[in-house]
Design an enzyme around this catalytic site. Structure first.
Site, PDB file in Angstrom:
ATOM      1  N   TYR A  71       2.904 -42.742 -27.591  1.00 39.73           N
ATOM      2  CA  TYR A  71       1.851 -43.376 -28.752  1.00 39.73           C
ATOM      3  C   TYR A  71       2.324 -44.677 -29.339  1.00 39.73           C
ATOM      4  CZ  TYR A  71      -1.536 -40.004 -27.955  1.00 39.73           C
ATOM      5  OH  TYR A  71      -2.534 -38.905 -27.286  1.00 39.73           O
TER       6      TYR A  71
ATOM      7  N   GLU B 270      -2.634 -32.504 -28.808  1.00 42.45           N
ATOM      8  CA  GLU B 270      -2.124 -32.420 -27.531  1.00 42.45           C
ATOM      9  C   GLU B 270      -0.981 -31.327 -27.355  1.00 42.45           C
ATOM     10  OE1 GLU B 270      -1.712 -36.318 -26.266  1.00 42.45           O
ATOM     11  OE2 GLU B 270      -3.791 -36.571 -26.643  1.00 42.45           O
TER      12      GLU B 270
HETATM   13  C1  HEM Z   1      -4.476 -42.870 -30.458  1.00 45.96           C
HETATM   14  C2  HEM Z   1      -4.417 -43.441 -29.175  1.00 45.96           C
HETATM   15  C3  HEM Z   1      -5.102 -43.170 -27.936  1.00 45.96           C
HETATM   16  C4  HEM Z   1      -6.864 -43.181 -27.974  1.00 45.96           C
HETATM   17  C5  HEM Z   1      -7.639 -43.260 -28.861  1.00 45.96           C
HETATM   18  C6  HEM Z   1      -6.875 -43.113 -26.399  1.00 45.96           C
HETATM   19  C7  HEM Z   1      -8.166 -42.810 -25.653  1.00 45.96           C
HETATM   20  C8  HEM Z   1      -8.631 -42.438 -24.535  1.00 45.96           C
HETATM   21  C9  HEM Z   1      -9.804 -42.146 -23.944  1.00 45.96           C
HETATM   22  C10 HEM Z   1     -11.105 -42.392 -24.728  1.00 45.96           C
HETATM   23  C11 HEM Z   1      -9.534 -42.001 -22.603  1.00 45.96           C
HETATM   24  C12 HEM Z   1     -10.591 -41.579 -21.765  1.00 45.96           C
HETATM   25  C13 HEM Z   1     -10.970 -40.464 -21.743  1.00 45.96           C
HETATM   26  C14 HEM Z   1     -11.868 -39.778 -20.780  1.00 45.96           C
HETATM   27  O1  HEM Z   1     -11.776 -39.627 -19.597  1.00 45.96           O
HETATM   28  O2  HEM Z   1     -13.118 -39.524 -21.182  1.00 45.96           O
HETATM   29  C15 HEM Z   1      -8.152 -42.037 -22.258  1.00 45.96           C
HETATM   30  C16 HEM Z   1      -7.655 -41.748 -21.232  1.00 45.96           C
HETATM   31  C17 HEM Z   1      -6.475 -42.075 -20.823  1.00 45.96           C
HETATM   32  N1  HEM Z   1      -5.301 -42.133 -21.583  1.00 45.96           N
HETATM   33 FE1  HEM Z   1      -5.443 -42.461 -23.798  1.00 45.96          FE
HETATM   34  N2  HEM Z   1      -5.702 -42.729 -25.766  1.00 45.96           N
HETATM   35  C18 HEM Z   1      -4.773 -42.946 -26.646  1.00 45.96           C
HETATM   36  C19 HEM Z   1      -3.334 -42.905 -26.282  1.00 45.96           C
HETATM   37  C20 HEM Z   1      -2.869 -42.978 -25.172  1.00 45.96           C
HETATM   38  C21 HEM Z   1      -1.442 -43.090 -24.802  1.00 45.96           C
HETATM   39  C22 HEM Z   1      -0.060 -43.095 -25.655  1.00 45.96           C
HETATM   40  C23 HEM Z   1      -1.551 -43.065 -23.369  1.00 45.96           C
HETATM   41  C24 HEM Z   1       0.039 -43.149 -22.541  1.00 45.96           C
HETATM   42  C25 HEM Z   1       0.537 -44.093 -22.364  1.00 45.96           C
HETATM   43  C26 HEM Z   1      -2.633 -42.634 -22.806  1.00 45.96           C
HETATM   44  C27 HEM Z   1      -3.180 -42.652 -21.635  1.00 45.96           C
HETATM   45  C28 HEM Z   1      -4.169 -42.586 -20.861  1.00 45.96           C
HETATM   46  C29 HEM Z   1      -4.501 -42.341 -19.533  1.00 45.96           C
HETATM   47  C30 HEM Z   1      -3.589 -42.670 -18.456  1.00 45.96           C
HETATM   48  C31 HEM Z   1      -5.783 -42.197 -19.569  1.00 45.96           C
HETATM   49  C32 HEM Z   1      -6.647 -41.941 -18.306  1.00 45.96           C
HETATM   50  C33 HEM Z   1      -7.161 -43.187 -18.068  1.00 45.96           C
HETATM   51  C34 HEM Z   1      -7.319 -43.546 -16.496  1.00 45.96           C
HETATM   52  O3  HEM Z   1      -8.372 -42.955 -15.918  1.00 45.96           O
HETATM   53  O4  HEM Z   1      -6.762 -44.478 -15.915  1.00 45.96           O
HETATM   54  N3  HEM Z   1      -3.511 -42.755 -23.906  1.00 45.96           N
HETATM   55  N4  HEM Z   1      -7.586 -42.373 -23.377  1.00 45.96           N
END
Ligand code: HEM
Ligand SMILES: Cc1cc2nc3c(=O)[nH]c(=O)nc-3n(C[C@H](O)[C@H](O)[C@H](O)COP(=O)(O)OP(=O)(O)OC[C@H]3O[C@@H](n4cnc5c(N)ncnc54)[C@H](O)[C@@H]3O)c2cc1C
Length: 411
Positions: A100, A142
């Protein structure tokens, strides 16, 4: 749920008043954010979907989530349902708390880069605090999801090795993989509608690739079944990496790394309301799991299954659905966009062209039901609009995106 951090009123004011500015530059900021983050942390390319990056889908999803959270920064508990949905995806991908701050740091760097002088120290400091508060909510949700998945009988953390016990063709474009754990242990139950993440190391590829696949059979069978559509190359786009690799190179006896089941698009088996399941193309997978589970757990519950497919050659699971339709409580209707002469003889074929409200009203006994649907985004928009136009209340409408979640109300 841990207490949500209280921020200073001044911080709240700055963050909320700058949300529209960031929204205006939203895509630019997130594009820059990913460039910076991947150049400093290329290892994160092992978890992010490169195709989503190229098409901007993930950029939009993350940006929208951060700004939505910022709008509610003074009452973050209001966004908990959305955090849970994203948290399920994060948990299945194996996202960790220590990642994060990496995201936060690069988001702030990108905001500074794009906004220039408008991003004063005060604004940046306020967003840093706000991000930390938002991240704390995600990390807590989580943590609970990780613990829940691991604590279930047969559950686990992270990825577990599964052997492909059987591979079977379901249609010209969809193939099923039956997965059993290599360690011979038990596997956790799941709720119909849930998915797993599959992690692949593909020879010749620098990074691992992770994709989600809905479980297409009922729980409790000792295996997980995923059913994958081949995303072939077209004039406009290259072939999908993982789906083609699974179809062409993964054979019976091969091993896949699989997350524990995740996702909040699930059938509520405590209810007795009629159920309407509406599938478009490969979007059938979570809905078939629901239908098969109903047959075991609630065979008396009135169920209507509408399956939309281009034609009979690409339509999957027809035999399973015909068998389910032997139950008088289960009705099955097929809609082909381009039926062949043979398709027209299908005993459940009722509609040529695309699904529309007028037809839905002729086959669905009542709008007083719970509606579940999944399919390509344009199909989902049509179904969503049809249901709202019909007057189905929002809480009875449930859907899953086979990609980052989007907004069905917008064109
Ligand atoms: C407060 C911080 C974060 C927010 C608001 C956020 C938000 C989101 C959202 C809205 C999605 C799409 C979910 C869906 O499938 O509908 C997503 C997917 C994802 N997030 Fe986050 N996220 C955060 C932090 C992180 C962190 C720290 C990581 C790791 C480094 C991460 C890695 C991913 C990955 C790998 C996906 C799937 C995306 C893909 O299909 O490649 N996220 N996140
Ligand atoms: C919750 C959930 C459940 C899912 N369940 C299922 C399921 O049950 N069955 C199933 O088959 N799928 C399912 N999916 C979709 C699945 O996760 C994959 O997205 C799908 O298999 C495609 O992956 P891929 O690696 O083959 O394609 P990718 O390589 O990820 O490409 C995806 C698409 O983008 C296009 N593309 C790639 N690069 C570019 C570019 N530069 N420009 C334009 N277009 C490009 C490709 O042609 C392809 O159509 C699910 C997704 C989610 C989120």
């Amino acid at each position: 749920m841990a207490a949500i951090t209280t921020l200073h009123p001044k911080t709240i004011e700055i963050v909320q008043s700058t949300v529209p500015v960031l929204e205006k530059h939203g895509e630019q900021i997130t594009k820059r954010f990913y460039e910076l983050m991947f150049s400093n942390h290329p290892e994160l390319l092992n978890v992010f979907n490169h195709a989503n990056q190229k098409q901007g889908r993930q950029q939009r999803a993350l940006a929208a989530a951060v700004y939505a959270a910022a709008r509610y920064i003074d009452r973050l508990d209001a966004i908990l349902p959305v955090v849970r949905q994203i948290g399920h995806k994060h948990r299945s991908l194996g996202i960790q708390p220590e990642q994060y701050p990496i995201v936060g740091k690069h988001l702030l760097l990108a905001i500074k880069d794009v906004l220039g002088d408008a991003a004063t120290d005060e604004v940046i400091a306020a967003w840093a605090e706000a991000y930390e508060a938002i991240a704390a909510v995600f990390i807590q949700v989580e943590k609970e999801l990780y613990e829940e998945a691991a604590a279930k009988p047969g559950g686990w953390r992270g990825f577990r090795r599964f052997v492909v016990a059987k591979k079977g063709k379901e249609s010209d474009v969809i193939t099923s993989f039956y997965l059993r754990p290599e360690d011979g242990g038990t596997i956790s139950d799941f709720l119909p509608g849930q998915y797993v993440s599959v992690k692949l190391s593909i020879p010749g590829e620098t990074y691992t690739h992770i994709r989600q696949y809905s479980l297409s059979d009922a729980p409790g069978k000792g295996y997980y079944r995923i059913s994958v559509k081949r995303e072939g190359a077209t004039a406009e786009k290259p072939a999908g990496i993982v789906s083609n690799y699974l179809h062409d190179h993964i054979q019976e006896g091969d091993v896949l790394e699989v997350s524990a089941p995740a996702g909040d698009f699930t059938l509520d088996l405590t209810k007795e309301t009629p159920v309407v399941l509406i599938s478009g193309g490969v979007g059938i997978t979570p809905l078939l799991s629901m239908a098969s589970t109903l047959a075991i757990r609630q065979p008396h519950r009135q169920t209507t299954f509408l399956q939309a497919a281009l034609n009979g050659r690409v339509q999957a699971f027809d035999q399973e659905l015909r068998a389910l339709a032997e139950n008088p409580a289960f009705s099955y209707y097929v809609c082909y966009e381009f039926p062949s002469d043979e398709d027209r003889k299908h005993p459940h074929f009722r509609k040529e062209g695309r699904i529309d409200l007028e037809w839905m009203q002729t086959v669905i006994p009542s709008k007083d039901a719970d509606f579940y649907f999944c399919g390509p985004v344009p199909f989902m928009k049509t179904v969503y609009r049809a249901l709202t136009q019909w007057g189905v209340p929002e809480e009875r409408i449930h859907y899953e995106f086979f990609g980052p979640a989007g907004d069905l109300t917008r064109d």
